[in-house]
Design a protein around this motif. Structure first.
Motif, PDB file in Angstrom:
ATOM      1  N   VAL A  62       0.817  -1.133  -0.027  1.00 45.00           N
ATOM      2  CA  VAL A  62      -0.034   0.078  -0.069  1.00 45.00           C
ATOM      3  C   VAL A  62       0.738   1.243   0.137  1.00 45.00           C
ATOM      4  O   VAL A  62       1.698   1.263   0.777  1.00 45.00           O
ATOM      5  CB  VAL A  62      -0.931   0.015   1.173  1.00 45.00           C
ATOM      6  N   GLU A  63       0.622   2.052  -1.162  1.00 45.75           N
ATOM      7  CA  GLU A  63       1.524   3.405  -1.195  1.00 45.75           C
ATOM      8  C   GLU A  63       0.538   4.339  -0.203  1.00 45.75           C
ATOM      9  O   GLU A  63      -0.757   4.568  -0.780  1.00 45.75           O
ATOM     10  CB  GLU A  63       1.685   3.713  -2.464  1.00 45.75           C
ATOM     11  N   PHE A  64       1.027   5.149   0.609  1.00 43.48           N
ATOM     12  CA  PHE A  64       0.085   6.144   1.504  1.00 43.48           C
ATOM     13  C   PHE A  64       0.297   7.579   0.840  1.00 43.48           C
ATOM     14  O   PHE A  64       1.271   7.545   0.087  1.00 43.48           O
ATOM     15  CB  PHE A  64       0.560   6.030   2.862  1.00 43.48           C
ATOM     16  N   ALA A  65      -0.606   8.463   1.383  1.00 43.12           N
ATOM     17  CA  ALA A  65      -0.543   9.749   0.802  1.00 43.12           C
ATOM     18  C   ALA A  65       0.888  10.609   0.836  1.00 43.12           C
ATOM     19  O   ALA A  65       1.204  11.271  -0.324  1.00 43.12           O
ATOM     20  CB  ALA A  65      -1.568  10.579   1.507  1.00 43.12           C
ATOM     21  N   ASP A  66       1.495  10.091   1.630  1.00 46.22           N
ATOM     22  CA  ASP A  66       2.850  10.877   2.041  1.00 46.22           C
ATOM     23  C   ASP A  66       3.986  10.196   1.048  1.00 46.22           C
ATOM     24  O   ASP A  66       5.361  10.572   1.166  1.00 46.22           O
ATOM     25  CB  ASP A  66       3.399  10.712   3.589  1.00 46.22           C
ATOM     26  N   GLY A  67       3.597   9.194   0.358  1.00 43.98           N
ATOM     27  CA  GLY A  67       4.825   8.671  -0.408  1.00 43.98           C
ATOM     28  C   GLY A  67       5.517   7.490   0.251  1.00 43.98           C
ATOM     29  O   GLY A  67       6.284   6.775  -0.666  1.00 43.98           O
ATOM     30  N   SER A  68       5.090   7.112   1.289  1.00 41.26           N
ATOM     31  CA  SER A  68       5.774   5.751   1.871  1.00 41.26           C
ATOM     32  C   SER A  68       4.810   4.479   1.422  1.00 41.26           C
ATOM     33  O   SER A  68       3.555   4.475   1.323  1.00 41.26           O
ATOM     34  CB  SER A  68       5.648   5.948   3.535  1.00 41.26           C
ATOM     35  N   THR A  69       5.639   3.608   1.355  1.00 43.99           N
ATOM     36  CA  THR A  69       4.884   2.300   0.815  1.00 43.99           C
ATOM     37  C   THR A  69       5.094   1.189   2.014  1.00 43.99           C
ATOM     38  O   THR A  69       6.307   1.241   2.191  1.00 43.99           O
ATOM     39  CB  THR A  69       5.427   1.623  -0.426  1.00 43.99           C
ATOM     40  N   LEU A  70       3.984   0.668   2.314  1.00 43.66           N
ATOM     41  CA  LEU A  70       4.316  -0.433   3.163  1.00 43.66           C
ATOM     42  C   LEU A  70       3.941  -1.810   2.501  1.00 43.66           C
ATOM     43  O   LEU A  70       2.929  -1.843   1.653  1.00 43.66           O
ATOM     44  CB  LEU A  70       3.290  -0.405   4.571  1.00 43.66           C
ATOM     45  N   ALA A  71       4.799  -3.045   2.823  1.00 41.77           N
ATOM     46  CA  ALA A  71       4.502  -4.196   2.215  1.00 41.77           C
ATOM     47  C   ALA A  71       4.342  -5.312   3.256  1.00 41.77           C
ATOM     48  O   ALA A  71       4.856  -4.879   4.419  1.00 41.77           O
ATOM     49  CB  ALA A  71       5.924  -4.638   1.288  1.00 41.77           C
ATOM     50  N   GLN A  72       3.977  -6.400   2.784  1.00 40.23           N
ATOM     51  CA  GLN A  72       3.896  -7.538   3.845  1.00 40.23           C
ATOM     52  C   GLN A  72       4.528  -8.588   3.008  1.00 40.23           C
ATOM     53  O   GLN A  72       4.232  -9.100   1.857  1.00 40.23           O
ATOM     54  CB  GLN A  72       2.304  -7.929   4.052  1.00 40.23           C
ATOM     55  N   LEU A  73       5.608  -9.242   4.018  1.00 43.12           N
ATOM     56  CA  LEU A  73       6.341 -10.254   3.502  1.00 43.12           C
ATOM     57  C   LEU A  73       6.389 -11.619   4.142  1.00 43.12           C
ATOM     58  O   LEU A  73       6.191 -11.653   5.307  1.00 43.12           O
ATOM     59  CB  LEU A  73       7.741  -9.951   3.223  1.00 43.12           C
ATOM     60  N   SER A  74       6.318 -12.740   3.381  1.00 49.71           N
ATOM     61  CA  SER A  74       6.388 -14.080   4.092  1.00 49.71           C
ATOM     62  C   SER A  74       6.572 -15.002   2.756  1.00 49.71           C
ATOM     63  O   SER A  74       6.555 -14.667   1.723  1.00 49.71           O
ATOM     64  CB  SER A  74       5.402 -14.250   4.881  1.00 49.71           C
ATOM     65  N   TYR A  75       7.121 -16.397   3.271  1.00 51.03           N
ATOM     66  CA  TYR A  75       6.924 -17.351   2.257  1.00 51.03           C
ATOM     67  C   TYR A  75       5.663 -17.473   1.880  1.00 51.03           C
ATOM     68  O   TYR A  75       4.723 -17.011   2.573  1.00 51.03           O
ATOM     69  CB  TYR A  75       7.348 -18.649   2.955  1.00 51.03           C
TER      70      TYR A  75
END
Ligand code: NAD
Ligand code: MG
Length: 410
Positions: free
Chosen positions: A272-285
């Motif tokens: 998800v890319e947020f309004a401030d330009g930061s992107t969060l991702a979720q990782l796992s196998y």
């Protein structure tokens, strides 16, 4: 207001218990028994496999839709649960008084009515069956809001987005579980939802070779082990198309903020890319036990026996733009999602028929896209349809798609 069981122990009914998601859910229940208790198991016709699962986790109720196989089920059970059967039985087991949550893991659209029944009975829903959200997302999410139940995404991408939204405060999570309505999406916080796609087995196959693709080749997924329908959908990228519409309904975000990126390693499950330009991702196998567990234990995180990522062994994470022209499923899905109304249900139904025809060797691989597009072109969408209008459009699309299969098969 519903009363929760003791803190955290969810009593879950699994619809589609003999499938790939069903199997993973059974493993989750065995892995975290203090958090997940299975109170009901339902399947279509595999009586033997249903009985084996029931004998292991001993739910109070089981349901087999195929009534002709009930005797096989009875004989194979080594205890005496309550037995439901038929489509009515599926609705009944979805509403068990002692259940907190229903996991809908039925392939295709047969999970829609039981899902709506479960919502009405006040059960939280864990949704793997993306088809029901594509078909009737507006109704499912409205009913969930009106009945103050949570809809927790199990599809790995949507579970990832859900986690990113929560972490980025794009979701306002309830403080006390079970006492508030579904989490609401703070639309203005989010710029883009980025779904990752493995690209499937033909990610690098030239278009000129698509005509000769066999069901056996298409059924070999590079990173996930799943049921046959979703595996073909992953090869055509209709899976990603369905997931774009699924995200639109689950998170209440417009289609033009839902994007797709090819990520062959299937480690980043979405972003998800947020309004401030930061992107969060979720990782796992890539193991469906991760999203299933989180849907069940949410908003808590609990230890399990799954291997965490070993970054020293992840040599690379790659990201590419999808080949939209060669795999037209995503463009068709965007059109269906943007038009809305009955068009997504039509796309989904035509796809189901086309996939079955491809698996039966009646049509070639690229015909799947052609059939879906042709049926969509013939449809006059109805806006904000009720359930009857959706089911009618679904049936109409199945008939039209069958017609296309016949004419291609001549
Ligand atoms: P599957 O083919 O392995 O299993 C399907 C299950 O649905 C079986 O238990 C079958 O008995 C049941 N079923 C089929 N028709 C039914 C009917 N008419 N009534 C009652 N039960 C019926 O499928 P799967 O791969 O487990 O996928 C299930 C759903 O989860 C699909 O909607 C799929 O898109 C979604 N999903 C699957 C995965 C995955 O890793 N397998 C990942 C994300 C989403
Ligand atoms: Mg998925």
């Amino acid at each position: 207001m519903r009363m929760e069981n003791s803190k955290g122990r969810k009593r879950v009914v699994i619809l589609g218990a003999t499938g790939s998601i069903g199997e993973s859910a059974l493993k989750v229940a065995c892995d975290i028994p203090e958090r997940m208790e299975i109170v009901g198991l339902a399947a279509k016709s595999n009586a033997q496999k249903l009985a084996e699962a029931a004998n292991e986790v001993r739910p109070e109720s089981v349901c087999l839709v195929d009534e002709t196989r009930i005797d096989v089920l009875r004989r194979a059970l080594d205890y005496q649960p309550r037995i439901f059967s038929g489509e009515v039985g599926l609705l009944e087991i979805a509403c068990l008084t002692n259940a907190d949550m229903v996991l809908v893991a039925i392939v295709g659209t047969a999970g829609l009515r039981p899902a709506l029944a479960a919502i009405e009975a006040g059960k939280d829903l864990a949704v793997a069956s993306k088809e029901i959200l594509v078909m009737a997302g507006e109704i499912v999410m409205r009913e969930a809001r009106e009945n103050s139940v949570h809809v927790l995404p199990v599809d790995s991408e949507h579970n990832a987005i859900f986690q990113c939204l929560e972490s980025g405060r794009g979701l306002s999570a309830p403080k006390d579980r079970g006492t508030e309505a579904a989490p609401t999406f703070q639309s203005s916080d989010v710029r883009r939802i980025i779904l990752t796609a493995s690209g499937g087995p033909f990610r690098e196959t030239p278009r000129k070779d698509f005509d000769s693709i066999t069901p056996e080749q298409a059924l070999k997924h590079p990173t996930w082990n799943m049921g046959p329908k979703i595996t073909i959908d992953s090869a055509t990228l209709f899976n990603k198309g369905l997931e774009m519409i699924e995200a639109h309904w689950l998170f209440g975000v417009e289609m033009d903020r839902v994007e797709v990126v090819i990520h062959p390693q299937s480690i980043v499950h979405s972003m998800v890319e947020f309004a401030d330009g930061s992107t969060l991702a979720q990782l796992s196998y890539s193991n469906m036990r991760f999203p299933i567990q989180y849907a069940v234990t949410w908003p808590d995180r609990v230890p399990n026996t799954l291997p965490p990522l070993d970054f020293s062994k992840l040599s690379k994470l790659e990201f590419f733009t999808p080949r939209y022209d060669d795999f037209p499923a995503m463009n068709l899905a965007r059109r269906a999602g943007e038009t809305g109304g009955t068009l997504p249900a039509v796309m989904n139904a035509a796809n189901e028929i086309a996939v079955a025809a491809f698996l039966n060797r009646q049509v070639r691989f690229p015909d799947i896209w052609r059939i879906v597009e042709e049926v969509m072109n013939r449809h006059a969408p109805v806006a904000h349809p009720d359930l009857d209008a959706i089911l009618q459009a679904d049936q109409w699309a199945r008939n039209e798609a069958q017609g296309c299969v016949k004419s291609l098969n001549r």
